[in-house]
Scaffold this motif. Structure first.
Motif, short mmCIF file in Angstrom:
data_model
loop_
_atom_site.label_atom_id
_atom_site.label_comp_id
_atom_site.label_asym_id
_atom_site.label_seq_id
_atom_site.Cartn_x
_atom_site.Cartn_y
_atom_site.Cartn_z
N SER A 11 17.69 41.38 -71.43
CA SER A 11 18.31 41.95 -70.24
C SER A 11 18.30 43.46 -70.32
O SER A 11 18.08 44.04 -71.39
CB SER A 11 19.74 41.43 -70.05
N ALA A 12 18.53 44.10 -69.19
CA ALA A 12 18.57 45.55 -69.12
C ALA A 12 19.52 45.97 -68.01
O ALA A 12 19.55 45.33 -66.94
CB ALA A 12 17.18 46.12 -68.87
N ALA A 57 10.86 45.62 -66.79
CA ALA A 57 10.04 45.80 -67.99
C ALA A 57 10.91 45.91 -69.24
O ALA A 57 10.57 45.36 -70.30
CB ALA A 57 9.16 47.04 -67.84
N ASP A 58 12.05 46.61 -69.14
CA ASP A 58 12.95 46.72 -70.29
C ASP A 58 13.51 45.35 -70.69
O ASP A 58 13.59 45.02 -71.88
CB ASP A 58 14.10 47.68 -69.96
N ALA A 59 13.91 44.56 -69.69
CA ALA A 59 14.41 43.21 -69.97
C ALA A 59 13.31 42.35 -70.58
O ALA A 59 13.55 41.56 -71.50
CB ALA A 59 14.95 42.56 -68.69
N ALA A 60 12.09 42.52 -70.06
CA ALA A 60 10.96 41.74 -70.56
C ALA A 60 10.67 42.07 -72.02
O ALA A 60 10.39 41.17 -72.83
CB ALA A 60 9.73 42.01 -69.71
N GLY A 159 25.65 45.11 -57.93
CA GLY A 159 25.22 46.04 -58.95
C GLY A 159 23.74 45.85 -59.22
O GLY A 159 23.08 44.98 -58.63
N ASP A 160 23.21 46.68 -60.12
CA ASP A 160 21.79 46.65 -60.46
C ASP A 160 21.60 46.15 -61.89
O ASP A 160 22.48 46.32 -62.74
CB ASP A 160 21.20 48.07 -60.35
N GLY A 161 20.45 45.56 -62.15
CA GLY A 161 20.15 45.10 -63.50
C GLY A 161 18.96 44.17 -63.51
O GLY A 161 18.35 43.89 -62.47
N ALA A 162 18.62 43.69 -64.71
CA ALA A 162 17.49 42.78 -64.86
C ALA A 162 17.72 41.84 -66.03
O ALA A 162 18.41 42.19 -67.00
CB ALA A 162 16.19 43.56 -65.09
N GLY A 163 17.17 40.65 -65.92
CA GLY A 163 17.19 39.68 -67.00
C GLY A 163 15.84 38.99 -67.07
O GLY A 163 15.13 38.91 -66.06
N ALA A 164 15.46 38.54 -68.25
CA ALA A 164 14.15 37.92 -68.41
C ALA A 164 14.19 36.82 -69.46
O ALA A 164 15.04 36.84 -70.36
CB ALA A 164 13.11 38.97 -68.81
#
Length: 322
Positions: A11-12, A57-60, A159-164
């Protein structure tokens, strides 16, 4: 049989963390009002240099490292988002370039908050054909860019964020093996006006802002989510008693509580991150999943149910043995 086995999570989050008190300086709201109605205390907001693709990309990278593979081992990228970097090309191709992968299948899926579940089913189906071996499934959003910051009923929620996750096609025992056991998706476009963005290239030529009728969305969410989870569990001969962990879409603490009660599921089995991340749309399920995997709650062999509902309406669930 061939199943898609989850081998890594990541995640990021943007660097900027915004508390309710900071929002109360901008709009007519308060920390007490937000917490009482939503359970949200913090959210992360992307800076100008942080985008859906960079967060994805950071989460990946984190998921790839957890899986113990190299980026070049990935031959399929499915990225779920409603806030792509550009109208086209797909943000998945930007993630591919950021990861240094010269060639693989890469595309976006848009089912808003249900997007990660849709992306999981697409990737799972493609892996089980035998054409692909290892997939990167990402949910990444920068919803702060489509919020009306004068609308206190919506701007405090997101909110903002990413998960992979990394999914790998592996031989798996039909009865006890790891992997995705079933996915079930739904959509009902008649409810467009309850949760939507009032813009788009084909209509207004603008990006638009998010609009929502919260009470109606809440009512549909509790019914639809409980129903699709029962439906999914029944397909694999299970009930809510068999669940080790429920990882739900982190929209609102009240929805999480009401859904758990409707299923007869103990709150102790529900992964909750909405207080820290707010609603990150397609990123919320993989973000919460990564938190629970990394803190040791979710262990190999556990039965995990993922669920989400979003604009459209779209909704779905996945049952997996971790």
């Amino acid at each position: 049989m061939i199943r898609s086995v989850l081998t890594g999570t990541g995640s990021a989050l943007p660097a900027r963390r915004v508390a309710n008190a900071e929002l109360a300086e901008q709009v007519d709201t308060s920390d007490e009002w937000i917490v009482e109605r939503t359970g949200i205390r913090f959210r992360h907001i992307a800076a100008p240099g942080e985008t859906t693709a960079t967060l994805g990309a950071d989460a990946a990278r984190a998921a790839i490292a957890a899986a113990g593979v190299e980026a070049t081992d990935i031959d399929l990228i499915v990225l779920a988002t409603a806030t792509p970097d550009q109208t086209f090309p797909a943000s998945a191709t930007k993630v591919q370039a950021l990861l240094g992968i010269d060639d693989c299948v890469a595309f976006d899926v848009n089912a808003v908050c249900s997007g990660f579940l849709y992306a999981v089913q697409v990737a799972d189906s493609m892996l089980r054909t035998g054409v692909h071996r290892r997939a990167l499934v990402i949910g990444s959003e920068t919803f702060s860019r489509i919020l009306d910051w004068e609308d206190r009923g919506t701007c405090v929620l997101f909110g903002d964020g990413a998960g992979a996750v990394v999914l790998e096609a592996q031989e798996s025992d039909a009865d006890s093996g790891r992997g995705i056991l079933v996915t079930k998706l739904h959509a009902d476009g008649r409810h467009n006006d309850l949760l939507y963005v009032d813009g788009g290239p084909s209509t207004t030529g603008t990006v638009g802002k998010l609009r929502m009728k919260g009470r109606e969305v809440f009512r549909h969410a509790v019914v639809n989510l409980a129903s699709v989870m029962d439906e999914s569990l029944a397909l694999v001969g299970m009930t809510s008693a068999d669940i080790d962990w429920l990882v739900p879409h982190q929209a609102n603490a009240r929805i999480l509580d009401a859904t758990a009660r409707k299923l007869g599921l103990s709150p102790d089995k529900v992964v909750v991150t909405v207080d820290q991340h707010a609603n990150t749309s397609a990123a919320s399920v993989p973000l919460a999943l990564d938190v629970a995997v990394r803190d040791g709650r979710i262990k190999k062999g556990h039965i995990v149910v993922l669920e989400a509902m979003g604009g459209g309406f779209t909704w779905g669930a996945a049952v997996l043995r971790f």
